[in-house]
Write a protein that holds these residues in place. Structure first.
Motif, short mmCIF file in Angstrom:
data_model
loop_
_atom_site.label_atom_id
_atom_site.label_comp_id
_atom_site.label_asym_id
_atom_site.label_seq_id
_atom_site.Cartn_x
_atom_site.Cartn_y
_atom_site.Cartn_z
N THR A 295 0.80 -1.23 0.00
CA THR A 295 0.00 0.00 0.00
C THR A 295 0.83 1.28 0.00
OG1 THR A 295 -0.11 0.08 2.43
CG2 THR A 295 -1.83 -1.16 1.31
N TRP A 296 2.12 1.18 0.19
CA TRP A 296 2.90 2.36 0.55
C TRP A 296 3.39 3.13 -0.67
CZ3 TRP A 296 2.20 2.94 5.55
CH2 TRP A 296 1.94 1.80 6.32
N GLY A 297 3.24 4.47 -0.62
CA GLY A 297 3.87 5.34 -1.61
C GLY A 297 3.30 5.19 -3.00
N ASP A 298 3.90 5.92 -3.93
CA ASP A 298 3.49 5.83 -5.33
C ASP A 298 3.75 4.42 -5.85
OD1 ASP A 298 4.66 9.18 -6.01
OD2 ASP A 298 2.68 8.47 -5.38
N PRO A 299 2.96 3.91 -6.78
CA PRO A 299 1.87 4.58 -7.50
C PRO A 299 0.52 4.48 -6.80
CG PRO A 299 2.21 2.42 -8.43
CD PRO A 299 3.22 2.56 -7.31
N ASN A 300 0.49 4.14 -5.52
CA ASN A 300 -0.77 3.95 -4.82
C ASN A 300 -1.36 5.24 -4.27
OD1 ASN A 300 -0.61 1.14 -5.21
ND2 ASN A 300 0.69 0.91 -3.42
N GLY A 301 -0.62 6.35 -4.39
CA GLY A 301 -1.11 7.61 -3.86
C GLY A 301 -1.12 7.66 -2.35
N MET A 302 -0.36 6.78 -1.71
CA MET A 302 -0.30 6.72 -0.25
C MET A 302 1.03 7.29 0.23
SD MET A 302 -3.04 5.11 1.07
CE MET A 302 -2.53 4.14 2.48
N ARG A 303 1.09 7.56 1.53
CA ARG A 303 2.34 8.05 2.13
C ARG A 303 3.41 6.97 2.11
NH1 ARG A 303 1.36 10.53 7.96
NH2 ARG A 303 3.53 11.02 7.61
N GLN A 304 4.65 7.41 2.03
CA GLN A 304 5.76 6.49 2.22
C GLN A 304 5.81 6.09 3.70
OE1 GLN A 304 7.63 5.20 -0.05
NE2 GLN A 304 7.41 6.54 -1.83
N TYR A 305 6.22 4.87 3.95
CA TYR A 305 6.38 4.40 5.34
C TYR A 305 7.49 5.18 6.02
CZ TYR A 305 7.10 1.17 9.24
OH TYR A 305 7.23 0.63 10.48
N HIS A 306 7.27 5.59 7.27
CA HIS A 306 8.32 6.24 8.05
C HIS A 306 8.09 5.98 9.53
CE1 HIS A 306 5.60 9.53 9.25
NE2 HIS A 306 5.17 9.49 8.00
N ALA A 307 8.95 6.53 10.38
CA ALA A 307 8.98 6.15 11.80
C ALA A 307 7.67 6.41 12.52
CB ALA A 307 10.12 6.89 12.50
N ASP A 308 6.93 7.48 12.17
CA ASP A 308 5.66 7.77 12.84
C ASP A 308 4.63 6.67 12.62
OD1 ASP A 308 6.66 10.13 13.78
OD2 ASP A 308 5.66 11.40 12.29
N LEU A 309 4.82 5.84 11.58
CA LEU A 309 3.84 4.82 11.23
C LEU A 309 4.25 3.43 11.72
CD1 LEU A 309 3.18 5.99 7.55
CD2 LEU A 309 2.11 6.79 9.67
N ALA A 310 5.25 3.37 12.58
CA ALA A 310 5.81 2.08 13.00
C ALA A 310 4.86 1.26 13.86
CB ALA A 310 7.13 2.30 13.75
N PHE A 311 3.72 1.85 14.28
CA PHE A 311 2.69 1.09 14.99
C PHE A 311 1.83 0.26 14.04
CE2 PHE A 311 3.40 4.74 17.84
CZ PHE A 311 3.53 4.11 19.07
N PHE A 312 1.88 0.58 12.75
CA PHE A 312 0.94 -0.04 11.80
C PHE A 312 1.24 -1.51 11.56
CE2 PHE A 312 -0.30 -1.55 7.65
CZ PHE A 312 -1.64 -1.21 7.61
N ARG A 313 0.18 -2.34 11.54
CA ARG A 313 0.29 -3.72 11.09
C ARG A 313 -0.90 -4.03 10.20
NH1 ARG A 313 3.90 -2.70 13.89
NH2 ARG A 313 5.07 -4.01 15.34
N GLY A 314 -0.62 -4.69 9.08
CA GLY A 314 -1.67 -5.18 8.22
C GLY A 314 -1.43 -6.65 7.93
N PHE A 315 -2.49 -7.45 7.93
CA PHE A 315 -2.37 -8.88 7.66
C PHE A 315 -3.38 -9.25 6.57
CE2 PHE A 315 -1.34 -8.29 12.18
CZ PHE A 315 -0.03 -8.77 12.19
N ALA A 316 -2.87 -9.87 5.51
CA ALA A 316 -3.72 -10.32 4.40
C ALA A 316 -3.58 -11.83 4.27
CB ALA A 316 -3.33 -9.62 3.10
N TYR A 317 -4.69 -12.54 4.38
CA TYR A 317 -4.69 -14.00 4.29
C TYR A 317 -5.47 -14.42 3.04
CZ TYR A 317 -3.41 -13.75 9.25
OH TYR A 317 -2.79 -13.47 10.45
N PHE A 318 -4.78 -15.07 2.10
CA PHE A 318 -5.40 -15.63 0.91
C PHE A 318 -5.46 -17.14 1.08
CE2 PHE A 318 -3.59 -11.64 -0.39
CZ PHE A 318 -4.41 -11.14 -1.40
N ASP A 319 -6.64 -17.74 0.93
CA ASP A 319 -6.78 -19.18 1.11
C ASP A 319 -7.65 -19.77 0.01
OD1 ASP A 319 -5.51 -19.90 3.85
OD2 ASP A 319 -6.72 -18.12 4.27
N SER A 320 -7.21 -20.92 -0.53
CA SER A 320 -7.99 -21.62 -1.54
C SER A 320 -7.58 -23.09 -1.56
CB SER A 320 -7.78 -21.01 -2.93
OG SER A 320 -8.49 -21.74 -3.91
#
Length: 457
Positions: A295-320
């Motif tokens: 999700t981070w930075g261009d080309p997604n139009g989102m902010r680049q990851y940096h120290a203020d965002l170090a609390f963030f966690r995302g988990f994506a589970y794909f199952d088939s």
């Protein structure tokens, strides 16, 4: 492969040589990643035995040394017919039957690991009513010739028996051993740092399987259990979305769909561990990603990851049940960002990420204001401090990210801290003369004194 050009003068021989094939098969895979492929096979065995249930009582044991590599398990063994027709082929034939929900994918991992590690390998497998052994000297195999001509690509069982007395499940399994290790491999296996890195990578890759009870060890050292967690409280709730994507939507065919679970929220602050984690059939393929792949930075139009965002966690589970539908690469070290399914899910990941980043940006702004001595709104800080780390599987209510809203800054002049250092002796004298008890009061009184007697025009 026989050279039939003498029978067909127009035929051109384009068959690969074994040496070139081995070189190309192994050149781009890291040593530790090759070992992970063998453990993947054991996990698939556990999946065949238990399906979606617990793996308690099942184990995988990895041993590395300067002289040999060995992985053994009690996860059901390799059926003789699977070994004869599919397991040792270079690539997965169309008629090969998938293990539902498997992490084995393209049919290259096991063979690639053999050639990556050394020049002699053996496989000893025991199922309930059948068993086989296979021993291959790689140099002999490269130079093998048959009645069909040079470059015979087949292996041959050393022993095989398909009508043995039945044994209990716990006595079934596979033992794989590689000897005549390549010198670079032997040197790596001797390093304690390599063994530690292998444990770390296996712990991350198979955290879900270990959580289900599979006991994995490296040189008798158990893998650390690393469950995925997010902070949860009445005021702070992570985003959780679960969707099903029909197979027809993915590749135009009828069949089992892909199930996707997405979580986005707050966890312990760690610059290294922050980011997105992507799993395919329980196998971690992308860890703490901080790039535009998620999700981070261009080309997604989102902010680049940096120290203020170090609390963030995302988990994506794909199952088939059909692993080929999942968006992973052949080495299982990343996502196939060209996958139509992944492109759709990535947009969902971006939308789930945005409100979490808004919260973290506001939290950083308020911390800066507090440090500077300006007004302080503790609502966000309190929400973070009082939340409890909760395992993702315990988060069952689908929800967008929820957090307290920051209060607007009250009217009035902007405040700023003034800091300076003096000896403790001088400070105690100032406290006594000013009749105050705290360092803050000393600072305020001395500043007020200066402004009253020296700061006027």
């Amino acid at each position: 492969m026989a050279d039939d050009t003498q029978h067909d003068p127009k035929r051109i021989n384009a068959a690969p040589t074994k040496e070139f094939f081995i070189y190309m098969l192994t050149r781009d895979v890291q040593l530790s990643r090759a070992i992970l492929d063998l453990v993947d096979n054991s996990v698939d065995g556990a999946q065949r035995l238990r399906g979606g249930g617990r793996y308690d009582g099942l184990w995988v044991r990895v041993e590395v040394s300067r002289d040999f590599f060995k992985v053994s398990d009690n996860c059901g063994g390799i059926p003789v017919e699977r070994a004869r027709e599919h397991a040792f082929r270079f690539g997965r034939p169309k008629e090969a039957k998938d293990t539902p929900g498997s992490v084995g994918l393209f049919g290259v991992g096991m063979k690639r690991t053999f050639f990556k590690l050394g020049r002699f390998f053996s496989v000893n497998s025991r199922c309930k009513t059948e068993a086989f052994t296979l021993s291959v000297d790689v140099d002999d195999w490269i130079n093998a010739e048959t009645n069909d001509g040079p470059d015979d690509w087949h292996f041959k069982f050393t022993t095989v028996d398909e009508s043995l007395p039945e044994v209990p499940e716990e006595e079934t399994g596979t033992i794989i051993e590689v000897t005549k290790l390549l010198s670079s491999v032997a040197d790596s296996f001797h390093l304690e740092s390599f063994q530690q890195q292998l444990v770390k990578e296996l712990s991350a890759a198979h955290a879900v399987s270990v959580d289900r009870g599979l006991a994995i060890t490296v040189n008798q050292l158990p893998l650390e259990h690393l469950p995925q967690k997010l902070f949860v409280s009445n005021e702070l709730k992570p985003a959780y979305v679960e969707k099903i994507y029909p197979r027809q939507q993915i590749d135009g065919k009828e069949g089992e769909p892909v199930r996707v679970k997405l979580y986005a929220g707050i966890a312990e602050r760690s610059y290294h561990d922050g980011g997105w984690y992507v799993f395919c059939n329980g196998r971690l393929i992308l860890k703490a990603d901080k790039t535009s792949v998620t999700t981070w930075g261009d080309p997604n139009g989102m902010r680049q990851y940096h120290a203020d965002l170090a609390f963030f966690r995302g988990f994506a589970y794909f199952d088939s049940l059909h692993s080929v539908l999942l968006p992973w690469t052949t080495t299982k070290t990343g996502v196939d960002s060209d996958s139509p399914l992944y492109k759709v899910v990535q947009r969902e990941m971006i939308e789930l990420t945005k409100p979490v980043l808004t919260f973290l940006t506001e939290l950083a702004r308020q911390r800066d204001a507090d440090n500077e001595g300006d007004w302080s709104d503790k609502r966000l800080e309190t929400a973070l401090a009082t939340a409890q780390a909760t395992r993702t599987e315990q988060i069952t209510a689908q929800n967008l990210f929820t957090a307290p809203k920051p209060q607007p800054r009250p009217p009035g002049p902007k405040m700023q801290k003034i800091q300076y250092s003096k000896t403790m002796e001088e400070i105690e004298i100032a406290k006594a003369r000013l009749n105050v008890k705290s360092l803050k009061e000393v600072g305020e009184k001395t500043f007020e004194y200066y402004m009253e007697y020296e700061g006027g025009e």
